[in-house]
Design an enzyme around this catalytic site. Structure first.
Site, short mmCIF file in Angstrom:
data_model
loop_
_atom_site.label_atom_id
_atom_site.label_comp_id
_atom_site.label_asym_id
_atom_site.label_seq_id
_atom_site.Cartn_x
_atom_site.Cartn_y
_atom_site.Cartn_z
N GLY A 15 0.83 -1.20 0.00
CA GLY A 15 0.00 0.00 0.00
C GLY A 15 0.86 1.24 0.00
O GLY A 15 2.00 1.24 -0.47
N CYS A 16 0.33 2.32 0.53
CA CYS A 16 1.02 3.60 0.58
C CYS A 16 2.40 3.43 1.22
O CYS A 16 2.52 2.97 2.35
CB CYS A 16 0.19 4.59 1.39
SG CYS A 16 1.03 6.12 1.79
#
Length: 165
Positions: A15-16
């Site tokens: 993810g981020c």
């Protein structure tokens, strides 16, 4: 692992990359981290290009670690704990293939350990009834992200969070 400095490299996408990097930087034995892009087709991609979902890159963290202090298996355990590997091409509100869950292995040993770790996770109660969609793929060229993305939370006096579980 090189004989001179006895370090190894691990690369994870979960993810981020800001929160992922912040989580790994706290681990004793992690020597350095950098966020960037890997697994895509364009050379020297920018953040805007990666976010356009046209390059095939994942937001990832490259970790240099001392295996005499922290094992690759321990890093895998952290990887699984900081995101939801059952979400295809997303983490929470972040949607797109650049937010996919992936382990980019740097050796046959890492590939084997990643596969064993995935199986343990899939068989665990945490993911009962859910399929883990994490890719286990060879590491390719890692393109460092722009400087303002590096150690994002630390530079802003934040403890992390917000963009990962």
């Amino acid at each position: 692992m090189t004989e001179m400095n006895r370090t190894e490299t691990a690369t994870f996408a979960a993810g981020c990359f800001w929160g992922v990097e912040a989580s790994f930087r706290q681990i004793k034995g992690v020597i350095s981290t950098r966020v960037g892009y890997t697994g895509g087709t364009k050379e020297h991609p920018t953040y805007e290009q990666v976010c356009s979902h046209t390059t095939g890159h994942a937001e990832a963290v490259e970790i240099v670690f001392d295996p005499t202090v922290v094992t690759y298996t321990r890093l895998l355990d952290v990887f699984w704990s900081i995101h939801d590997p059952t979400q295809m091409n997303r983490q929470g509100p972040d949607i797109g293939s650049n937010y996919r869950s992936a382990i980019f292995y740097h050796s046959g040993e890492q590939k084997e350990k990643a596969g064993e770790s995935l199986k343990r996770q899939q068989d665990s109660p945490r993911f009962a009834g859910k399929k883990i969609v994490t890719q286990i793929v060879p590491a390719t060229t890692f393109w460092p992200a722009e400087e303002y993305h590096q150690q994002f939370f630390e530079k802003r006096g934040m403890k992390g969070g917000g963009c990962h579980i």
